[in-house]
Design an enzyme around this catalytic site. Structure first.
Site, PDB file in Angstrom:
ATOM      1  N   HIS A  85       0.824  -1.218   0.000  1.00 53.97           N
ATOM      2  CA  HIS A  85       0.000   0.000   0.000  1.00 53.97           C
ATOM      3  C   HIS A  85       0.858   1.268   0.000  1.00 53.97           C
ATOM      4  CE1 HIS A  85      -3.855  -2.121   0.863  1.00 53.97           C
ATOM      5  NE2 HIS A  85      -3.062  -2.979   1.452  1.00 53.97           N
TER       6      HIS A  85
ATOM      7  N   ASN B  30     -10.214  -2.836   2.532  1.00 53.89           N
ATOM      8  CA  ASN B  30      -9.921  -2.864   1.099  1.00 53.89           C
ATOM      9  C   ASN B  30     -11.196  -2.610   0.313  1.00 53.89           C
ATOM     10  OD1 ASN B  30      -7.164  -3.370   1.203  1.00 53.89           O
ATOM     11  ND2 ASN B  30      -7.390  -5.579   1.086  1.00 53.89           N
TER      12      ASN B  30
HETATM   13 FE1  HDD Z   1      -2.452  -4.708   5.510  1.00 55.27          FE
HETATM   14  C1  HDD Z   1      -0.993  -1.670   5.169  1.00 55.27           C
HETATM   15  C2  HDD Z   1      -5.413  -3.463   4.312  1.00 55.27           C
HETATM   16  C3  HDD Z   1      -3.825  -7.865   5.547  1.00 55.27           C
HETATM   17  C4  HDD Z   1       0.257  -5.855   7.079  1.00 55.27           C
HETATM   18  N1  HDD Z   1      -3.082  -2.929   4.849  1.00 55.27           N
HETATM   19  C5  HDD Z   1      -2.329  -1.786   4.794  1.00 55.27           C
HETATM   20  C6  HDD Z   1      -3.122  -0.704   4.292  1.00 55.27           C
HETATM   21  C7  HDD Z   1      -4.375  -1.212   4.052  1.00 55.27           C
HETATM   22  C8  HDD Z   1      -4.340  -2.609   4.413  1.00 55.27           C
HETATM   23  C9  HDD Z   1      -5.569  -0.456   3.522  1.00 55.27           C
HETATM   24  C10 HDD Z   1      -2.634   0.702   4.037  1.00 55.27           C
HETATM   25  C11 HDD Z   1      -3.008   1.637   5.126  1.00 55.27           C
HETATM   26  C12 HDD Z   1      -2.538   3.017   4.748  1.00 55.27           C
HETATM   27  O1  HDD Z   1      -3.173   3.637   3.890  1.00 55.27           O
HETATM   28  O2  HDD Z   1      -1.526   3.444   5.292  1.00 55.27           O
HETATM   29  N2  HDD Z   1      -4.226  -5.517   4.947  1.00 55.27           N
HETATM   30  C13 HDD Z   1      -5.338  -4.826   4.583  1.00 55.27           C
HETATM   31  C14 HDD Z   1      -6.465  -5.723   4.506  1.00 55.27           C
HETATM   32  C15 HDD Z   1      -6.006  -6.956   4.845  1.00 55.27           C
HETATM   33  C16 HDD Z   1      -4.609  -6.834   5.137  1.00 55.27           C
HETATM   34  C17 HDD Z   1      -7.869  -5.316   4.152  1.00 55.27           C
HETATM   35  C18 HDD Z   1      -6.764  -8.256   4.931  1.00 55.27           C
HETATM   36  C19 HDD Z   1      -8.005  -8.347   5.181  1.00 55.27           C
HETATM   37  N3  HDD Z   1      -1.881  -6.530   6.146  1.00 55.27           N
HETATM   38  C20 HDD Z   1      -2.604  -7.703   6.122  1.00 55.27           C
HETATM   39  C21 HDD Z   1      -1.892  -8.729   6.824  1.00 55.27           C
HETATM   40  C22 HDD Z   1      -0.725  -8.165   7.273  1.00 55.27           C
HETATM   41  C23 HDD Z   1      -0.741  -6.784   6.836  1.00 55.27           C
HETATM   42  C24 HDD Z   1      -2.383 -10.140   7.028  1.00 55.27           C
HETATM   43  C25 HDD Z   1       0.391  -8.764   8.058  1.00 55.27           C
HETATM   44  C26 HDD Z   1       0.317  -9.797   8.833  1.00 55.27           C
HETATM   45  N4  HDD Z   1      -0.652  -3.924   5.950  1.00 55.27           N
HETATM   46  C27 HDD Z   1       0.297  -4.569   6.651  1.00 55.27           C
HETATM   47  C28 HDD Z   1       1.487  -3.696   7.000  1.00 55.27           C
HETATM   48  C29 HDD Z   1       1.064  -2.334   6.385  1.00 55.27           C
HETATM   49  C30 HDD Z   1      -0.289  -2.645   5.771  1.00 55.27           C
HETATM   50  C31 HDD Z   1       2.808  -4.277   6.551  1.00 55.27           C
HETATM   51  C32 HDD Z   1       2.054  -1.659   5.484  1.00 55.27           C
HETATM   52  C33 HDD Z   1       2.140  -0.219   5.962  1.00 55.27           C
HETATM   53  C34 HDD Z   1       1.358  -0.157   7.130  1.00 55.27           C
HETATM   54  O3  HDD Z   1       0.856  -1.391   7.406  1.00 55.27           O
HETATM   55  O4  HDD Z   1       1.171   0.820   7.822  1.00 55.27           O
HETATM   56  O5  HDD Z   1       1.641  -3.577   8.378  1.00 55.27           O
END
Ligand code: HDD
Length: 699
Positions: free
Chosen positions: A81, A154
């Site tokens: 993202h 999402n």
């Molecule tokens: Fe995630 C960012 C949505 C599963 C780990 N995720 C991130 C963002 C969104 C989502 C919208 C961006 C937020 C922003 O605008 O800063 N992610 C989801 C959805 C998931 C999902 C809807 C499943 C239903 N994500 C998911 C899992 C993991 C992560 C299973 C890890 C175990 N996601 C992250 C992260 C991020 C992230 C690595 C990257 C930057 C941040 O968090 O701040 O922690």
């Protein structure tokens, strides 16, 4: 060592003189440049040198401060993202939801809660284009009086995997392949499909990712989903399961794939610009927040496990109750400070809302906080303005990198007899309480058998689509798989498709030029069932057929009919659609009544892919040149090929002919008020889907 000498100076007359306009100097009383320490700067053009043509001195602390800061301007981008666009706004409930939750921001219809929303793609880096085929992130931070609530969802209601343990794998598979560093922001490559074909739980999500949902027309038009099952808990402690939904009030729409490809080149910032400009012109994007409420007793009656994030509950089974509306009405003041530094965490929750045991959600509760520590440089990221709660916050956490607060007093612990009465204490009355759910069982690393049906909902989704949407899914699959050079991976995917839908399987095999029976045999863990279709999943099926929030492009030539132009502009304004003007040259045109008119785009920079509907107002003379101009012919050819409604003045007919346009119900002659009304009414109904099979085969 040879000693270096400066070359002799050129004759003084040839020495470069600074043109006066490059110096913007402050006069008495005006704001002046300073160093970060507040020292006024007298010269922002030249470094400190030993002699006018001599070397720069290490002493130049002003130069060093400026360059050092510049060298550290970038912070680690999000691993997923990374490419995002944000906006400020508010949320307001329609009525009290006290019967299902005690969450403060959902109680009073008169109360607005400030929000910051960030929309994103998943796979590409921060500088990637806005329109790859990808899932869109839909994250909202509610600054409530009980602390920040982050709904990090999402635009697709299900996910690729069931357990957070697999998240690094699915992301590594979709990202650039590590040896070659490409492709950027694309799932159409071998490693992604290698992982997917070995992960049957991804099949439902794959149907969505290959659908029109993954190439949205505008961020203002995407639906949003909390994905996981959450809990809503009342003040009395009654807990119910919930699924959260965002619905744009102007409806959802997508572009067609060929448009997405062309937009990516013509305007890589297409979505970001669209969101920004809509807010600037006061056309504020709005979404309704809705909830599906599932009584705990009902959960057992569903034919899937509520804890499985690869499943959804069709609205036809459990309807969505509307809770309130979010309006985004202010662009960020600074992209980095706000959109880049905003830190969402699913663990940011408020009383009245709780987690479920969904193993994907449980992993997320760890991951986001951990991510922010690296991205934002330590444990105090909540003090950055965009992240700071708007309500008071106070505890005994101290110090750490980037500490902005000057905490006073001797005591940073509790209990304490010497702390002042104002020191923060835990609050059993209003504090967050975890719902006391009974948990039993062995410690175990295993997937529940209730998670094992990977195909039934994939089939249900595909069969709930209209024929054009089904064709788009088949085309997307064929496009993506054609980019996978490893044939057994393609064969395996054909095997999965056979479990989803026989017609889809056959169509994709045909489009790939591979024998359907040549696909690998994939034996499902649980035989797929024919579930009732859910028409509410189709975007085309629920297209509101409005022009509000859409954009019309009017191509004008020199001498174009002034009265016709103003009639069209007025008609679009009435429909609350934006209009942009295009002319062969950016200098604009002189209309038939002699009015000189500025335009938004030169033809070469304003292709018809930017617009939802187009019109061409021309003169006979101008046509002579235009029919020989590739940019003009392509403008019209693309508008037709992308199934748009085209309005044209009679003089523009030769251009339509040059573009190979066959006059149909979506190409409308603007002859008088009747023609103009017909054009607007037809444009309202949206794309001409009936044109598509005559123009494109699947694949
Ligand atoms: Fe995630 C960012 C949505 C599963 C780990 N995720 C991130 C963002 C969104 C989502 C919208 C961006 C937020 C922003 O605008 O800063 N992610 C989801 C959805 C998931 C999902 C809807 C499943 C239903 N994500 C998911 C899992 C993991 C992560 C299973 C890890 C175990 N996601 C992250 C992260 C991020 C992230 C690595 C990257 C930057 C941040 O968090 O701040 O922690």
């Amino acid at each position: 060592m040879s000693s270096k000498k400066s070359p002799p100076a050129p004759p003084a007359a040839k020495l470069l003189k600074q043109p006066a306009e490059t110096h913007q100097t402050a006069v008495e009383g005006e704001a002046h440049l300073t160093t970060n320490q507040g020292l006024p700067i007298s010269d922002n053009q030249n470094s400190l040198k030993a002699g006018i043509r001599g070397p720069v001195l290490l002493e130049d602390f002003i130069l060093r401060e400026k360059i050092t800061h510049f060298d550290h301007e970038r912070i680690p981008e999000r691993i997923v993202h990374a490419r995002g666009s944000g906006a400020h706004g508010y949320f307001q409930p329609y009525e009290s939801a006290a019967d299902i939750t005690e969450a403060g921001f959902l109680q009073d219809p008169k109360k607005k809660t400030e929000v910051f929303a960030r929309f994103s793609t998943v796979a590409g880096g921060a500088g990637s284009v806005d329109l790859p085929r990808d899932v869109r992130g839909f994250a909202v931070k509610f600054y409530t009086e009980q602390g920040n609530f982050d709904l990090v969802g999402n635009n697709i209601p299900v996910f690729f995997i069931q357990d957070a343990m697999k998240f690094p794998d699915v992301i590594h598979a979709v990202k650039m392949e590590p040896d070659r560093g490409f492709p950027q922001a694309a799932s159409a490559h071998a490693t992604f499909w290698d992982f997917i074909t070995l992960t049957p739980e991804s099949m439902h999500m794959i149907m969505w990712a290959m659908s029109d949902r993954a190439i949205p027309r505008s961020l203002r038009m995407i639906e949003g989903f909390g994905v996981h099952t959450f809990r809503f808990i009342t003040a009395e402690g009654v807990s119910r399961f919930v699924k959260l939904h965002w619905r744009p009030t102007i409806g959802s729409a997508a572009v067609v794939w060929d448009e997405a490809v062309k937009i990516s080149g013509a305007d890589p910032d297409f979505h970001r610009r669209d969101l920004w400009e809509a807010i600037e012109r006061g056309d504020f994007p709005e979404w309704e927040l809705g909830v599906q409420v599932i009584e705990e007793s009902q959960a057992a009656e569903l034919d899937f496990d509520l804890l499985d994030p690869t499943k959804l509950i069709p609205e036809e089974i459990i309807p969505i109750r509307k809770l309130g509306k979010m309006v985004l009405n202010r662009n960020p003041d600074n992209h980095f400070a706000e959109t880049e530094q905003v830190a969402f965490c699913p663990s940011h929750i408020v009383p009245g809302i709780g987690f479920s045991d969904d193993p994907l959600l449980q992993g997320r509760l760890f991951s986001y906080l951990d991510t922010q520590l690296t991205r934002l440089g330590g444990p105090n990221f909540h003090q950055i303005p965009v992240n700071a709660p708007r309500c008071p916050f106070s505890n005994n956490q101290r110090d750490g990198l980037r500490q902005m607060h000057v905490h006073k007093g001797r005591v940073a612990y509790e209990p304490s007899e010497i702390s002042p009465p104002s020191a923060p204490r835990e609050c059993p009355m209003h504090g967050f309480r975890t719902h006391p759910e009974a948990e039993t069982g062995e410690k175990i690393r295993k997937r529940s058998e209730t998670f094992a049906d990977h195909y039934s909902q994939a089939r249900m989704f595909f069969r709930s689509m209209t024929p054009p949407e089904q064709n788009h899914i088949a085309s997307a699959l064929a496009f993506e798989l054609a980019k996978v050079e490893i044939v057994p991976i393609r064969e395996k995917m054909l095997g999965h498709l056979a479990n989803i839908d026989a017609a889809l399987h056959q169509t994709v095999a045909d489009a790939l030029g591979m024998p359907a029976e040549g696909g690998a045999k994939i034996t499902p863990a649980v035989a797929p069932r024919d579930l009732a279709t859910s028409p509410s999943l189709s975007l085309i099926g629920k297209d509101p057929q409005i022009l509000k929030g859409r954009k019309a492009g009017i191509l004008l030539t020199e001498g174009a009919d002034a009265a016709l132009l103003s009639a069209l502009q007025a008609a679009f304004k009435k429909e609350k659609a934006a209009v942009e003007l295009i002319a062969p040259k950016i200098g604009g045109v002189t209309l038939s009544d002699g009015t000189p008119l500025a335009v938004h785009h030169a033809l070469s920079g304003g292709p018809s892919v930017f617009f939802d509907t187009v019109a061409i107002l021309a003169t006979d003379e101008a046509m002579n040149d235009l029919v020989r101009e590739a940019a003009a012919v392509n403008w019209v050819r693309d508008a037709f090929g992308h199934l748009k409604v085209i309005g044209y003045s009679v003089e523009a007919a030769p251009l339509l002919e040059a573009a190979g346009v066959e006059i149909d119900a979506g190409t409308i002659l603007l002859d008088g008020p009747k023609g103009q009304r017909a054009y607007i009414a037809t444009a309202k109904a949206g794309r001409r889907w009936e044109r598509e099979p005559t123009l494109r085969s699947i694949g």
